[in-house]
Design a protein around this motif. Structure first.
Motif, PDB file in Angstrom:
ATOM      1  N   ASN A 108       0.857  -1.182   0.000  1.00 47.03           N
ATOM      2  CA  ASN A 108       0.000   0.000   0.000  1.00 47.03           C
ATOM      3  C   ASN A 108       0.892   1.230   0.000  1.00 47.03           C
ATOM      4  OD1 ASN A 108      -1.707   2.176   0.659  1.00 47.03           O
ATOM      5  ND2 ASN A 108      -3.146   0.773   1.667  1.00 47.03           N
ATOM      6  N   ALA A 109       0.881   1.974  -1.107  1.00 43.85           N
ATOM      7  CA  ALA A 109       1.839   3.066  -1.294  1.00 43.85           C
ATOM      8  C   ALA A 109       1.321   4.421  -0.844  1.00 43.85           C
ATOM      9  CB  ALA A 109       2.243   3.136  -2.770  1.00 43.85           C
ATOM     10  N   SER A 110       0.237   4.456  -0.091  1.00 42.62           N
ATOM     11  CA  SER A 110      -0.357   5.747   0.239  1.00 42.62           C
ATOM     12  C   SER A 110       0.583   6.642   1.021  1.00 42.62           C
ATOM     13  CB  SER A 110      -1.655   5.532   1.033  1.00 42.62           C
ATOM     14  OG  SER A 110      -1.382   4.808   2.231  1.00 42.62           O
ATOM     15  N   ASP A 111       1.520   6.045   1.787  1.00 45.67           N
ATOM     16  CA  ASP A 111       2.426   6.857   2.595  1.00 45.67           C
ATOM     17  C   ASP A 111       3.839   6.886   2.032  1.00 45.67           C
ATOM     18  OD1 ASP A 111       0.416   7.381   4.446  1.00 45.67           O
ATOM     19  OD2 ASP A 111       0.803   5.502   5.509  1.00 45.67           O
ATOM     20  N   HIS A 112       4.039   6.382   0.806  1.00 48.72           N
ATOM     21  CA  HIS A 112       5.379   6.289   0.261  1.00 48.72           C
ATOM     22  C   HIS A 112       5.439   6.973  -1.096  1.00 48.72           C
ATOM     23  CE1 HIS A 112       6.264   3.518   3.483  1.00 48.72           C
ATOM     24  NE2 HIS A 112       5.264   2.752   3.107  1.00 48.72           N
ATOM     25  N   PRO A 113       6.525   7.684  -1.381  1.00 49.12           N
ATOM     26  CA  PRO A 113       6.610   8.405  -2.652  1.00 49.12           C
ATOM     27  C   PRO A 113       6.910   7.474  -3.819  1.00 49.12           C
ATOM     28  CG  PRO A 113       8.670   8.641  -1.451  1.00 49.12           C
ATOM     29  CD  PRO A 113       7.719   7.908  -0.538  1.00 49.12           C
ATOM     30  N   VAL A 114       6.464   7.871  -4.997  1.00 48.56           N
ATOM     31  CA  VAL A 114       6.870   7.242  -6.247  1.00 48.56           C
ATOM     32  C   VAL A 114       7.881   8.196  -6.867  1.00 48.56           C
ATOM     33  CG1 VAL A 114       6.138   6.383  -8.501  1.00 48.56           C
ATOM     34  CG2 VAL A 114       4.605   6.184  -6.528  1.00 48.56           C
ATOM     35  N   LEU A 115       9.134   7.782  -6.932  1.00 49.02           N
ATOM     36  CA  LEU A 115      10.217   8.676  -7.336  1.00 49.02           C
ATOM     37  C   LEU A 115      10.780   8.274  -8.690  1.00 49.02           C
ATOM     38  CD1 LEU A 115      12.039   8.964  -3.897  1.00 49.02           C
ATOM     39  CD2 LEU A 115      10.610  10.695  -4.992  1.00 49.02           C
ATOM     40  N   TYR A 116      11.010   9.281  -9.510  1.00 51.15           N
ATOM     41  CA  TYR A 116      11.538   9.034 -10.850  1.00 51.15           C
ATOM     42  C   TYR A 116      13.041   8.793 -10.785  1.00 51.15           C
ATOM     43  CZ  TYR A 116      11.996   9.297 -15.891  1.00 51.15           C
ATOM     44  OH  TYR A 116      12.233   8.979 -17.200  1.00 51.15           O
ATOM     45  N   ILE A 117      13.531   7.864 -11.606  1.00 51.52           N
ATOM     46  CA  ILE A 117      14.960   7.671 -11.789  1.00 51.52           C
ATOM     47  C   ILE A 117      15.263   7.716 -13.285  1.00 51.52           C
ATOM     48  CG2 ILE A 117      15.331   6.330  -9.687  1.00 51.52           C
ATOM     49  CD1 ILE A 117      15.266   3.789 -11.412  1.00 51.52           C
ATOM     50  N   PRO A 118      16.397   8.324 -13.694  1.00 47.95           N
ATOM     51  CA  PRO A 118      17.437   8.903 -12.848  1.00 47.95           C
ATOM     52  C   PRO A 118      17.408  10.422 -12.808  1.00 47.95           C
ATOM     53  CG  PRO A 118      18.330   8.516 -15.022  1.00 47.95           C
ATOM     54  CD  PRO A 118      16.857   8.159 -15.093  1.00 47.95           C
TER      55      PRO A 118
ATOM     56  N   GLU B 194      11.112  18.773 -15.607  1.00 50.22           N
ATOM     57  CA  GLU B 194      11.051  19.356 -16.942  1.00 50.22           C
ATOM     58  C   GLU B 194      11.756  18.502 -17.998  1.00 50.22           C
ATOM     59  OE1 GLU B 194      11.053  22.654 -13.852  1.00 50.22           O
ATOM     60  OE2 GLU B 194      12.123  20.773 -14.210  1.00 50.22           O
ATOM     61  N   LEU B 195      12.657  17.626 -17.582  1.00 45.19           N
ATOM     62  CA  LEU B 195      13.396  16.791 -18.528  1.00 45.19           C
ATOM     63  C   LEU B 195      12.726  15.440 -18.766  1.00 45.19           C
ATOM     64  CD1 LEU B 195      17.067  17.463 -17.350  1.00 45.19           C
ATOM     65  CD2 LEU B 195      15.899  18.441 -19.332  1.00 45.19           C
ATOM     66  N   ALA B 196      11.665  15.149 -18.040  1.00 41.26           N
ATOM     67  CA  ALA B 196      11.001  13.855 -18.153  1.00 41.26           C
ATOM     68  C   ALA B 196      10.079  13.826 -19.372  1.00 41.26           C
ATOM     69  CB  ALA B 196      10.194  13.565 -16.891  1.00 41.26           C
ATOM     70  N   PRO B 197       9.810  12.642 -19.915  1.00 44.40           N
ATOM     71  CA  PRO B 197       8.912  12.523 -21.076  1.00 44.40           C
ATOM     72  C   PRO B 197       7.491  12.956 -20.736  1.00 44.40           C
ATOM     73  CG  PRO B 197      10.222  10.526 -20.791  1.00 44.40           C
ATOM     74  CD  PRO B 197      10.424  11.355 -19.562  1.00 44.40           C
ATOM     75  N   ALA B 198       6.748  13.313 -21.774  1.00 45.07           N
ATOM     76  CA  ALA B 198       5.371  13.788 -21.588  1.00 45.07           C
ATOM     77  C   ALA B 198       4.440  12.691 -21.112  1.00 45.07           C
ATOM     78  CB  ALA B 198       4.857  14.393 -22.892  1.00 45.07           C
ATOM     79  N   CYS B 199       4.828  11.417 -21.316  1.00 46.79           N
ATOM     80  CA  CYS B 199       3.943  10.320 -20.936  1.00 46.79           C
ATOM     81  C   CYS B 199       3.999  10.005 -19.442  1.00 46.79           C
ATOM     82  CB  CYS B 199       4.309   9.068 -21.723  1.00 46.79           C
ATOM     83  SG  CYS B 199       6.001   8.480 -21.444  1.00 46.79           S
ATOM     84  N   LEU B 200       4.765  10.754 -18.672  1.00 50.95           N
ATOM     85  CA  LEU B 200       4.912  10.498 -17.239  1.00 50.95           C
ATOM     86  C   LEU B 200       3.543  10.509 -16.556  1.00 50.95           C
ATOM     87  CD1 LEU B 200       7.320  10.177 -15.199  1.00 50.95           C
ATOM     88  CD2 LEU B 200       6.943  12.580 -14.629  1.00 50.95           C
ATOM     89  N   PRO B 201       3.173   9.429 -15.861  1.00 48.88           N
ATOM     90  CA  PRO B 201       1.846   9.394 -15.230  1.00 48.88           C
ATOM     91  C   PRO B 201       1.768  10.280 -13.984  1.00 48.88           C
ATOM     92  CG  PRO B 201       3.064   7.408 -14.694  1.00 48.88           C
ATOM     93  CD  PRO B 201       3.904   8.159 -15.688  1.00 48.88           C
TER      94      PRO B 201
END
Length: 314
Positions: free
Chosen positions: A3-13, A18-25
């Motif tokens: 259950n991820a309600s209290d944990h971040p979803v972090l992008y790598i790397p 601003e540098l991430a693709p447009a499809c980022l959810p």
């Protein structure tokens, strides 16, 4: 999965949204290197982000305060300018500092100053005196703090390089627009005689590639140095096709997820995201592209949920 309600979803790397693709959810955050918004190396006041929602996720495990991180960046850049006065320059020095840990070959002649910067960034002795965290008499708590400081310094350098990538990309876009406008003025697309001129055939308004192709640091170094600041239960997300391919080649068994599983990874996800991603649980050393654990970096032994964008990996 959890259950991820209290944990971040972090992008790598990446450290910049601003540098991430447009499809980022929705729901994916970016790890802060500890710097204030729009830091001024000269000491000016930081600017508040235009969109507070997009502010990076700051780990409570970062050892340096925002003011200390800003001062550290200024010192690293000053040091890089001093040691990089030769043919390689300060930018090359910073790239080498980030990637040298994964370069088994010795520095080539003329790059001793780059080794000095790498040593400085990792907390070792520098020209300015002092030593890093390797002293035998050091207590475990201080040794751990020094390792975290060294990792944060690397992220600060990576953050700065990403800023330079953004600058190069902005210049490329501006130049491409100028070329497009010039092509329209000359009538390259409509005038057959102009199209046949060697200097204008072929004439492309767009420049290939990105600034990241020139100065982008190694994703392995970035992921490895993110490790000390990742909370237990964090989910790691990437759209990077190279990372996805490397992990698969290393034996990672990614599998599709259901809408329920996607929601357990991130409350903002559902059936739409589930159709686009694949998932695996992996130790961080494998995520960082290492061949195995490292006793000197115990945080790499921790296991995380890793989610790859299947659309980008194709």
């Amino acid at each position: 999965m959890h259950n991820a309600s209290d944990h971040p979803v972090l992008y790598i790397p990446l450290l910049h949204r601003e540098l991430a693709p447009a499809c980022l959810p929705e729901g994916v955050e970016f790890l802060s290197a500890g710097l204030p918004a729009a830091p001024s190396v000269a000491g000016g006041a930081p600017q508040a982000p235009a969109n507070p929602i997009a502010a990076p996720w700051r780990s409570p495990l970062l050892p340096l305060s925002e003011a200390e991180a800003r001062a550290c960046l200024a010192e690293l850049l000053d040091f890089g300018m001093n040691v990089g006065s030769g043919p390689h320059g300060d930018l090359a020095a910073m790239v080498a500092a980030l990637e040298s840990a994964h370069d088994e070959a010795p520095f080539s002649p003329g790059r001793s100053e780059l080794a000095a910067l790498e040593n400085f960034a990792s907390g070792g002795p520098s020209e300015k005196g002092g030593t890093g965290g390797g002293a035998a008499s050091e207590d475990p708590a201080q040794a751990d703090r020094n390792r975290r400081i060294a990792a944060q310094k690397t992220l600060i350098l990576a953050w700065h390089l990403e800023e330079r990538v953004r600058e190069l990309d902005a210049l490329k876009e501006k130049f491409s627009r100028s070329r497009e406008s010039l092509a329209e003025i000359l009538g390259v697309e409509t005038d057959e005689e102009l199209r046949e001129m060697p200097a204008l055939d072929p004439y492309s308004a767009m420049l290939p590639g990105s600034g990241a192709d020139i100065i982008g640091p190694s994703w392995r170094v970035i992921v490895e140095n993110m490790g000390p600041f990742l909370p237990d239960g964090a989910v790691l997300f990437t759209c990077d096709a190279e990372i996805s391919a490397t992990l698969r080649d290393g034996g990672a068994a990614f599998a599709p997820v259901t809408a329920e599983q996607a929601a357990s990874l991130c409350p903002a996800w559902g059936d739409k995201v589930a159709k686009l991603v694949v998932h695996a649980r992996l130790p961080l050393w494998q995520v960082a592209g290492r061949p195995g654990p490292d006793a000197a970096r115990p945080w790499l032994d921790r296991v995380f949920d890793v989610v790859c964008c299947g659309k980008c990996a194709r």
